[in-house]
Design an enzyme around this catalytic site. Structure first.
Site, PDB file in Angstrom:
ATOM      1  N   TYR A   1      -2.400 -18.407   6.285  1.00  0.00           N
ATOM      2  CA  TYR A   1      -2.023 -17.019   5.686  1.00  0.00           C
ATOM      3  C   TYR A   1      -1.010 -17.299   4.337  1.00  0.00           C
ATOM      4  CZ  TYR A   1       0.612 -13.099   4.722  1.00  0.00           C
ATOM      5  OH  TYR A   1       1.063 -11.796   4.341  1.00  0.00           O
TER       6      TYR A   1
ATOM      7  N   GLU B   1      -2.406 -10.634  -0.741  1.00  0.00           N
ATOM      8  CA  GLU B   1      -2.475 -11.184   0.584  1.00  0.00           C
ATOM      9  C   GLU B   1      -3.479 -11.778   1.013  1.00  0.00           C
ATOM     10  OE1 GLU B   1      -2.648  -8.756   4.161  1.00  0.00           O
ATOM     11  OE2 GLU B   1      -0.627  -9.723   4.788  1.00  0.00           O
TER      12      GLU B   1
END
Ligand code: GDP
Ligand code: MN
Length: 383
Positions: A108, A196
């Site tokens: 992530y 993101e």
């Protein structure tokens, strides 16, 4: 403003950020079949909607042949995709077709503005592919933050430290450092409000790729990014907000039944508070801006009244460079052309307030002298 995954990946690519090869977007199963043929016969078909959790909801599927791609596309296109973020569902109108990648590891990575430190912050975790909120809850230590001093920028060693702290595979540290630097440059130059990458994929053939990308642009910076104009138009969920953007009017829908027209963000927010305190529910935030002319005031009134939930309107203007009689003229012109059936309370103070009041007195608009009185009046009229 949110970009779709394909728009975000196009943007990232301009900055050298590695993304899977794609064959563009498609809106019909035939187009998807042709796109998968062009990729060599296999492809990933990804629903392009503004929501995370598309994979779990059935909006992302791998096709092993062009025929299968066509079948899958027929299922995904037009489906109501219900995700945990948008439980009521979003209809899928377009899909992105990408080369299938074999993911060895999912990490992530994101950049977000952090208000308390007034800096942009990298967030990094070895637990990618899933909801970062869930990771934050179950295993907060698995999340590493790196805040960036805007004057100094980023240093490679800091990125390396973050990569080590997040327990990412050190064999890919160099590639991830490069990826993070390119992502940061993209985020800064595009006036990002969120970047993101989840998952940041390490493929079995050793590449570091943005398998998914969510990107938001700071709305207040859109004026210097004409390249996002088309994306901005279709990114509004609320049609009145979209129309306001077209007309360059600062409008935010709030869901209530009392339409508001004020000038200046401060006075507008105070008016929202007063309406709330009087027991009402504001339908919108609308700042007509300084020095508003009658024509603009009319346009703003029309916009407010285009909301079918509006049962009454409160106009609260403080005349500084704005002339109250100009505002009154605009409101009167607006009510004449719009065939208004809801009560409108008008409170004018400041420059040429007396001239404005004189015009209002000749109509069936309802005058008020203070903001509190105005709020109480419109709330009681709307009931
Ligand atoms: P999201 O569910 O909306 O966040 O969409 P993502 O693009 O992140 O996709 C969800 C999951 O699908 C990812 O975490 C991956 O595990 C998987 N995925 C997406 N693209 C590919 C691909 O090309 N190959 C493989 N094997 N998995 C993929
Ligand atoms: Mn994702």
């Amino acid at each position: 403003m949110k970009l779709h995954e394909y728009q975000a990946k196009d943007l990232l690519k301009k900055y050298g950020v590695a993304v899977p090869k794609n064959a563009g977007i498609a809106t019909s199963p035939e187009q998807v079949r042709i796109a998968v043929e062009s990729l060599g016969g296999r492809g990933v078909i990804k629903a392009q909607v503004h929501s995370g959790g598309r994979g779990k909801a059935g909006g992302i599927k791998v096709a092993n042949s062009p025929q299968e791609a066509e079948t899958i596309a027929a299922q995904i296109l037009g489906m109501l995709l219900k995700t945990h973020q948008v439980p009521e569902g979003i209809t899928v109108e377009q899909v992105l077709i990408e080369e299938p990648i074999t993911i060895a590891k999912e990490y992530y990575l994101s950049i977000v503005p952090d208000r308390s430190s007034q800096r942009n912050v990298f967030i990094l975790s070895e637990k990618g592919g899933m909801d970062i909120e869930a990771v934050a809850e179950e295993d907060p230590d698995a999340i590493v933050h790196l805040s960036v001093d805007p004057l100094v920028g980023i240093n490679d060693f800091e990125l390396r430290e973050a990569i080590v702290a997040a327990k990412l595979d050190p064999a890919f540290a160099n590639k991830i450092v490069l990826f993070m630097k390119q992502l940061y440059q993209c985020y800064m130059e595009a006036d990002g409000a969120l970047a993101e990458i989840n998952p940041l994929a390490i493929t079995s053939d050793g590449r570091v790729l943005a398998a998914d990308a969510k990107f938001q642009i700071d709305d207040s910076a859109l004026f210097r990014h004409k390249e996002f104009e088309a994306a901005a138009q279709e990114s509004f969920d609320n049609p009145i907000e979209a129309e306001a953007h077209r007309q360059d009017i600062a409008y935010v829908g709030l869901g209530g039944d009392i339409g508001l027209m004020c000038n200046g963000a401060g006075l507008t927010m105070s008016t929202i508070d007063e309406v709330k305190r009087a027991g009402g529910n504001p339908a919108n935030f609308l700042d007509v801006g300084g020095g508003a002319q009658a024509e603009r005031v009319s346009k703003c009134l029309a916009l407010i009244l285009s909301d079918p939930n509006v049962k009454g309107v409160l106009i609260n203007i403080f005349g500084g460079i704005t002339w109250c009689d100009e505002v009154a003229k605009g409101v009167i012109a607006g009510t004449e052309t719009l065939n208004v059936t809801v009560p409108i309370v008008v409170r004018l103070a400041g420059t040429r307030a007396a001239e404005g009041a004189e015009l209002i007195a000749k109509t069936n608009l309802i005058p008020a002298t203070t903001m509190q009185e105005a709020a109480a009046k419109i709330v009681s009229l709307v009931g």
